[in-house]
Design an enzyme around this catalytic site. Structure first.
Site, short mmCIF file in Angstrom:
data_model
loop_
_atom_site.label_atom_id
_atom_site.label_comp_id
_atom_site.label_asym_id
_atom_site.label_seq_id
_atom_site.Cartn_x
_atom_site.Cartn_y
_atom_site.Cartn_z
N HIS A 59 4.46 -1.21 -14.76
CA HIS A 59 3.70 -0.33 -13.87
C HIS A 59 2.46 0.25 -14.55
CE1 HIS A 59 7.10 -0.83 -11.21
NE2 HIS A 59 6.26 -0.45 -10.25
N TRP A 117 8.15 -8.23 -6.69
CA TRP A 117 9.40 -7.65 -6.21
C TRP A 117 10.60 -8.24 -6.93
CZ3 TRP A 117 8.35 -8.16 -0.25
CH2 TRP A 117 7.48 -7.14 0.15
#
Length: 152
Positions: A59, A117
């Protein structure tokens, strides 16, 4: 403000075709038409303790294709928070489009997003009974939570 009871079951209002400002017609697509003020969302999932560093690292460098798709699907002010005691990840975002279901279909149609994902789901545990993955669709991988207070 438009607030469907469920983002996947209630249709959003359609974008106004044109608006009037005095006696001047403003065509659809013109930046001066009414903008959707947005709907805020909150979601939770659990981060597996053995993947904290990997999750933070990915992230810190989100893939550009994923960031672009998020923007293109009318999502703004997206953030993810982590509680180190419970392991809960709490995500918030604002949806400012007029077709949530359609935008989420476009999001899921992006191969790079699906790859993202698959990677991040492996770091997480869903709170949603029967959830398989973000890619699988329903039931959702991230558990929606109810907003009980907001002070803009």
């Amino acid at each position: 403000m438009w607030q469907p009871s469920s983002p996947t079951t209630e249709a959003a209002p359609q974008s106004p075709p044109a608006s009037r400002q005095g006696s001047i017609a403003i065509p659809a697509g013109d930046d001066r038409r009414l903008r959707n003020p947005g709907r805020r969302f909150g979601q939770i999932v659990r981060l597996k303790p053995e993947y904290v560093q990997e999750y933070k690292a990915c992230h810190a460098q989100v893939w550009p294709e994923v960031l672009k798709q998020i923007r293109d699907c009318n999502i703004q002010d997206y953030s993810i928070w982590w509680d180190d005691k419970s392991g809960i990840l709490f995500a918030t975002f604002k949806y400012v489009g007029y077709d949530y279901a359609g935008d989420m279909e476009r999001m899921a149609g992006n191969p790079k997003v699906r790859e993202w994902w698959r990677m991040t789901d492996g770091y997480q545990e869903s709170f949603v009974e029967g959830a398989v993955s973000s890619e699988a669709g329903e039931p959702a991988w991230w558990k929606p939570v109810e907003e009980v207070f907001y002070q803009p």
